[in-house]
Scaffold this motif. Structure first.
Motif, PDB file in Angstrom:
ATOM      1  N   ASP A   1      10.340 -25.807  -3.932  1.00 24.79           N
ATOM      2  CA  ASP A   1       9.882 -24.440  -4.174  1.00 24.79           C
ATOM      3  C   ASP A   1       8.383 -24.393  -4.426  1.00 24.79           C
ATOM      4  OD1 ASP A   1      12.522 -22.922  -4.358  1.00 24.79           O
ATOM      5  OD2 ASP A   1      12.843 -24.547  -5.786  1.00 24.79           O
ATOM      6  N   ALA A   2       7.815 -25.496  -4.912  1.00 23.32           N
ATOM      7  CA  ALA A   2       6.393 -25.568  -5.225  1.00 23.32           C
ATOM      8  C   ALA A   2       5.959 -27.023  -5.118  1.00 23.32           C
ATOM      9  CB  ALA A   2       6.114 -25.024  -6.627  1.00 23.32           C
ATOM     10  N   ILE A   3       4.670 -27.232  -5.010  1.00 29.92           N
ATOM     11  CA  ILE A   3       4.102 -28.569  -4.864  1.00 29.92           C
ATOM     12  C   ILE A   3       3.461 -28.973  -6.185  1.00 29.92           C
ATOM     13  CG2 ILE A   3       2.409 -29.977  -3.643  1.00 29.92           C
ATOM     14  CD1 ILE A   3       4.755 -29.063  -1.907  1.00 29.92           C
ATOM     15  N   LYS A   4       3.873 -30.106  -6.713  1.00 31.36           N
ATOM     16  CA  LYS A   4       3.259 -30.624  -7.934  1.00 31.36           C
ATOM     17  C   LYS A   4       2.276 -31.728  -7.570  1.00 31.36           C
ATOM     18  CE  LYS A   4       4.133 -32.671 -12.454  1.00 31.36           C
ATOM     19  NZ  LYS A   4       5.113 -33.388 -13.310  1.00 31.36           N
ATOM     20  N   VAL A   5       1.105 -31.676  -8.182  1.00 29.30           N
ATOM     21  CA  VAL A   5       0.029 -32.613  -7.876  1.00 29.30           C
ATOM     22  C   VAL A   5      -0.513 -33.192  -9.184  1.00 29.30           C
ATOM     23  CG1 VAL A   5      -2.198 -32.888  -6.740  1.00 29.30           C
ATOM     24  CG2 VAL A   5      -0.600 -31.150  -5.921  1.00 29.30           C
ATOM     25  N   ALA A   6      -0.689 -34.503  -9.219  1.00 29.28           N
ATOM     26  CA  ALA A   6      -1.313 -35.138 -10.377  1.00 29.28           C
ATOM     27  C   ALA A   6      -2.814 -35.218 -10.123  1.00 29.28           C
ATOM     28  CB  ALA A   6      -0.737 -36.526 -10.604  1.00 29.28           C
ATOM     29  N   THR A   7      -3.577 -34.334 -10.757  1.00 26.67           N
ATOM     30  CA  THR A   7      -5.026 -34.362 -10.587  1.00 26.67           C
ATOM     31  C   THR A   7      -5.709 -35.183 -11.677  1.00 26.67           C
ATOM     32  OG1 THR A   7      -5.328 -32.268 -11.774  1.00 26.67           O
ATOM     33  CG2 THR A   7      -5.052 -32.147  -9.387  1.00 26.67           C
ATOM     34  N   THR A   8      -4.909 -35.807 -12.529  1.00 27.39           N
ATOM     35  CA  THR A   8      -5.410 -36.812 -13.471  1.00 27.39           C
ATOM     36  C   THR A   8      -4.351 -37.896 -13.603  1.00 27.39           C
ATOM     37  OG1 THR A   8      -4.426 -35.952 -15.526  1.00 27.39           O
ATOM     38  CG2 THR A   8      -6.529 -34.980 -14.846  1.00 27.39           C
ATOM     39  N   GLY A   9      -4.725 -38.975 -14.270  1.00 25.76           N
ATOM     40  CA  GLY A   9      -3.731 -39.954 -14.672  1.00 25.76           C
ATOM     41  C   GLY A   9      -2.843 -39.378 -15.755  1.00 25.76           C
ATOM     42  N   GLY A  10      -1.969 -40.228 -16.297  1.00 27.07           N
ATOM     43  CA  GLY A  10      -1.024 -39.765 -17.305  1.00 27.07           C
ATOM     44  C   GLY A  10      -0.842 -40.760 -18.422  1.00 27.07           C
ATOM     45  N   VAL A  11      -0.147 -40.328 -19.445  1.00 30.69           N
ATOM     46  CA  VAL A  11       0.078 -41.159 -20.618  1.00 30.69           C
ATOM     47  C   VAL A  11       1.109 -42.245 -20.346  1.00 30.69           C
ATOM     48  CG1 VAL A  11       1.052 -41.135 -22.957  1.00 30.69           C
ATOM     49  CG2 VAL A  11      -0.669 -39.447 -22.308  1.00 30.69           C
TER      50      VAL A  11
ATOM     51  N   ASP B   1      -5.612 -43.544 -16.351  1.00 30.07           N
ATOM     52  CA  ASP B   1      -6.128 -42.919 -17.570  1.00 30.07           C
ATOM     53  C   ASP B   1      -6.018 -41.407 -17.450  1.00 30.07           C
ATOM     54  OD1 ASP B   1      -7.917 -41.827 -19.596  1.00 30.07           O
ATOM     55  OD2 ASP B   1      -8.750 -43.835 -19.788  1.00 30.07           O
ATOM     56  N   PRO B   2      -5.409 -40.727 -18.429  1.00 30.30           N
ATOM     57  CA  PRO B   2      -5.259 -39.269 -18.337  1.00 30.30           C
ATOM     58  C   PRO B   2      -6.579 -38.513 -18.317  1.00 30.30           C
ATOM     59  CG  PRO B   2      -4.559 -40.077 -20.497  1.00 30.30           C
ATOM     60  CD  PRO B   2      -4.763 -41.279 -19.639  1.00 30.30           C
ATOM     61  N   ARG B   3      -7.678 -39.178 -18.661  1.00 30.21           N
ATOM     62  CA  ARG B   3      -8.977 -38.498 -18.658  1.00 30.21           C
ATOM     63  C   ARG B   3      -9.665 -38.574 -17.299  1.00 30.21           C
ATOM     64  NH1 ARG B   3      -9.888 -41.775 -24.116  1.00 30.21           N
ATOM     65  NH2 ARG B   3      -8.985 -43.251 -22.638  1.00 30.21           N
ATOM     66  N   HIS B   4      -9.147 -39.403 -16.387  1.00 28.83           N
ATOM     67  CA  HIS B   4      -9.802 -39.584 -15.094  1.00 28.83           C
ATOM     68  C   HIS B   4      -9.270 -38.584 -14.069  1.00 28.83           C
ATOM     69  CE1 HIS B   4     -10.723 -44.079 -16.144  1.00 28.83           C
ATOM     70  NE2 HIS B   4     -11.463 -43.223 -16.817  1.00 28.83           N
ATOM     71  N   ALA B   5     -10.183 -38.034 -13.279  1.00 30.36           N
ATOM     72  CA  ALA B   5      -9.801 -37.071 -12.240  1.00 30.36           C
ATOM     73  C   ALA B   5      -9.290 -37.799 -11.000  1.00 30.36           C
ATOM     74  CB  ALA B   5     -10.998 -36.196 -11.873  1.00 30.36           C
TER      75      ALA B   5
ATOM     76  N   GLY C   1      -7.059 -34.505 -18.323  1.00 27.59           N
ATOM     77  CA  GLY C   1      -8.492 -34.575 -18.552  1.00 27.59           C
ATOM     78  C   GLY C   1      -9.221 -33.376 -17.987  1.00 27.59           C
ATOM     79  N   ALA C   2     -10.376 -33.054 -18.564  1.00 24.92           N
ATOM     80  CA  ALA C   2     -11.092 -31.819 -18.223  1.00 24.92           C
ATOM     81  C   ALA C   2     -11.499 -31.764 -16.756  1.00 24.92           C
ATOM     82  CB  ALA C   2     -12.318 -31.665 -19.118  1.00 24.92           C
ATOM     83  N   GLU C   3     -12.015 -32.857 -16.188  1.00 25.43           N
ATOM     84  CA  GLU C   3     -12.502 -32.805 -14.806  1.00 25.43           C
ATOM     85  C   GLU C   3     -11.359 -32.589 -13.821  1.00 25.43           C
ATOM     86  OE1 GLU C   3     -15.680 -32.473 -14.131  1.00 25.43           O
ATOM     87  OE2 GLU C   3     -15.892 -32.551 -16.314  1.00 25.43           O
ATOM     88  N   GLY C   4     -10.222 -33.231 -14.055  1.00 24.17           N
ATOM     89  CA  GLY C   4      -9.077 -33.023 -13.180  1.00 24.17           C
ATOM     90  C   GLY C   4      -8.485 -31.632 -13.318  1.00 24.17           C
ATOM     91  N   ILE C   5      -8.528 -31.096 -14.524  1.00 23.73           N
ATOM     92  CA  ILE C   5      -8.077 -29.712 -14.741  1.00 23.73           C
ATOM     93  C   ILE C   5      -8.939 -28.753 -13.935  1.00 23.73           C
ATOM     94  CG2 ILE C   5      -7.940 -27.854 -16.440  1.00 23.73           C
ATOM     95  CD1 ILE C   5      -7.263 -30.049 -18.546  1.00 23.73           C
ATOM     96  N   LYS C   6     -10.240 -28.930 -14.029  1.00 22.40           N
ATOM     97  CA  LYS C   6     -11.165 -28.007 -13.356  1.00 22.40           C
ATOM     98  C   LYS C   6     -11.082 -28.138 -11.839  1.00 22.40           C
ATOM     99  CE  LYS C   6     -14.513 -29.343 -16.169  1.00 22.40           C
ATOM    100  NZ  LYS C   6     -15.785 -29.459 -16.920  1.00 22.40           N
ATOM    101  N   ALA C   7     -10.884 -29.351 -11.353  1.00 16.00           N
ATOM    102  CA  ALA C   7     -10.732 -29.535  -9.908  1.00 16.00           C
ATOM    103  C   ALA C   7      -9.504 -28.786  -9.404  1.00 16.00           C
ATOM    104  CB  ALA C   7     -10.637 -31.022  -9.573  1.00 16.00           C
ATOM    105  N   ALA C   8      -8.409 -28.897 -10.136  1.00 16.90           N
ATOM    106  CA  ALA C   8      -7.185 -28.184  -9.743  1.00 16.90           C
ATOM    107  C   ALA C   8      -7.404 -26.679  -9.742  1.00 16.90           C
ATOM    108  CB  ALA C   8      -6.046 -28.559 -10.691  1.00 16.90           C
ATOM    109  N   LEU C   9      -8.067 -26.171 -10.754  1.00 19.42           N
ATOM    110  CA  LEU C   9      -8.293 -24.732 -10.852  1.00 19.42           C
ATOM    111  C   LEU C   9      -9.223 -24.222  -9.762  1.00 19.42           C
ATOM    112  CD1 LEU C   9      -8.647 -24.531 -14.729  1.00 19.42           C
ATOM    113  CD2 LEU C   9      -6.798 -23.536 -13.370  1.00 19.42           C
ATOM    114  N   ARG C  10     -10.235 -24.995  -9.417  1.00 19.23           N
ATOM    115  CA  ARG C  10     -11.161 -24.571  -8.353  1.00 19.23           C
ATOM    116  C   ARG C  10     -10.440 -24.441  -7.011  1.00 19.23           C
ATOM    117  NH1 ARG C  10     -14.950 -27.986 -11.131  1.00 19.23           N
ATOM    118  NH2 ARG C  10     -14.370 -29.727  -9.786  1.00 19.23           N
ATOM    119  N   HIS C  11      -9.339 -25.147  -6.858  1.00 17.80           N
ATOM    120  CA  HIS C  11      -8.591 -25.095  -5.603  1.00 17.80           C
ATOM    121  C   HIS C  11      -7.330 -24.237  -5.710  1.00 17.80           C
ATOM    122  CE1 HIS C  11     -11.137 -27.840  -3.354  1.00 17.80           C
ATOM    123  NE2 HIS C  11     -11.280 -28.509  -4.463  1.00 17.80           N
TER     124      HIS C  11
END
Length: 402
Positions: free
Chosen positions: A180-190, A196-200, A227-237
């Motif tokens: 129904d939707a596409i899930k994308v990991a734009t950062t690492g995870g715990v 590393d969850p902080r890396h984009a 992480g902030a950079e991966g969050i922002k990359a996802a939002l920009r797209h």
């Protein structure tokens, strides 16, 4: 057609609360008001009536956080455990859920055919990840982890993708398989050792094609993003929602507001990892340390997002179903404790806002014409304690299933 009236309850319609009766006929709510009648009556005096609840981030094939145990069990066992997990969601009044990786189209179809019981289920099937990302099962030894919910199979395409062409094919394969939707990991995870969850993760050209392919199919993508950079990359797209959001900065919050994206905070997830480690569950020390480190930052980021007016939808990342005290509904209390949200805000995040995120426009409200998904629970909604034990009736599509 028989009319059932739920009488004398405090009705939360998805926005506000009032004393009212609710009349259900067939699959839909046909009237809300005072002094209504019907063929059958359900006395709700001293109780609250809310729309069917949503959890926008579950993994129904997972029992708990003990990866070492799960790797030693037969491949098919998680599907049978999903039967129990789906039933447990209904026990808690969760009538709609989005499985954020693991369950395939057969699980959803089994619910629709009445072979098993469960909530209305949307699927992501897999979480797209770059090599070395959150879905990569590679181990330093050269082997790989054998988590059933992550392994490709005929109904679950390969998750790890690199480069524009491979990513494009991946999205198309996932949609073909029934997502129904596409899930994308734009950062690492715990919980994925080695990233590393902080890396984009993923570059702009890869995210651009993910967004374009999802939109072309009338779908959307949502992002595991910590992480902030991966969050922002996802939002920009154009990510429709950010899952987790551990390290939101001011720019990320501004992007969420300008794009209208939802935050699905999953405060339960970070807490569940820490709690499991404290109970002796064998979690990798690296993962446990990351979870402990993230706990305060996660709550602080969520509080800032709420204060700024970011839209919130409830999601848990599935607290361990195998633990007897676990409840997805604990997320409501965690959201209120961590931020300026009121109990009414938490209920809204679990009903109307979540329905809007998942494009379920006939759900999330108690109003004439809405689909009749209802939950009746003891006590007042301002009290968020012990919600799981307070559920008295659960209705899906006009049918009382609990």
């Amino acid at each position: 057609m028989k009319r059932t009236v739920f009488t004398g309850g405090q009705v939360f319609d998805g926005t506000s609360t009032s004393l009212a009766d609710v009349v259900v006929e067939g699959r839909r709510i046909v009237d809300v008001g005072v002094g209504l009648d019907g063929d059958d009556a359900v006395d709700c005096a001293g109780m609250s009536i809310v729309p069917g609840l949503f959890d926008c981030h579950v993994h129904v094939l997972i029992r708990d956080l003990d990866v070492a145990r799960s790797e030693q069990e037969p491949y098919s066992l998680p599907y049978y455990e999903a039967v129990r997990n789906l039933s447990l969601l209904l026990d808690q009044g969760i009538t709609s859920a989005r499985d954020a990786a693991g369950a395939d189209a057969g699980v959803r179809r089994a619910i629709e055919k009445g072979l098993i019981e469960g909530p209305r289920l949307q699927l992501a099937l897999v979480m797209l990840s770059q090599t070395g990302g959150h879905s990569d099962l590679h181990l330093p030894s050269g082997g790989s982890r054998s988590m059933a919910m992550m392994m490709p199979n005929p109904g679950r395409p390969r998750a790890v993708r690199d480069g524009v062409d491979d990513v494009r094919r991946g999205v198309r394969e996932i949609l073909r398989a029934g997502a129904d939707a596409i899930k994308v990991a734009t950062t690492g995870g715990v919980m994925s050792v080695g990233d590393d969850p902080r890396h984009a993760h993923f570059r702009d050209d890869e995210l651009e094609v993910i967004a374009a392919e999802a939109a072309a199919a009338g779908s959307y993508f949502f992002a595991h993003a910590q992480g902030a950079e991966g969050i922002k990359a996802a939002l920009r797209h154009g990510a429709r929602s950010i899952e987790h959001g551990y390290h939101l900065d001011d720019e990320a919050i501004d992007l969420m507001l300008s794009t209208g994206a939802w935050l699905v905070p999953t405060l339960s997830a970070t807490q569940a990892i820490v709690d499991a480690g404290d109970r002796g569950v064998p979690i990798a020390p690296e993962s446990l340390a990351l979870a402990r480190e993230a706990l305060d930052a996660h709550r602080a980021s969520f509080a800032r997002a709420v204060d700024a007016g970011v839209k919130v939808a409830m999601g848990t990342d599935s607290p361990p179903y195998g633990h007897p005290s676990a409840s997805n509904l604990d997320e409501l209390q965690l959201m209120v404790r961590a931020s300026s949200m009121t109990p009414a805000d938490a209920w809204r995040a679990t009903t109307a806002s979540a329905a809007a995120l998942l494009r379920q426009h006939d759900l999330g409200a108690i109003a004439p014409g809405a689909l009749a998904d209802l939950v009746v629970l003891d006590g007042r909604l301002a009290d968020l304690g012990g919600l799981r034990e307070r559920i008295r009736h659960v209705v899906i599509d006009g049918r009382r299933v609990r």
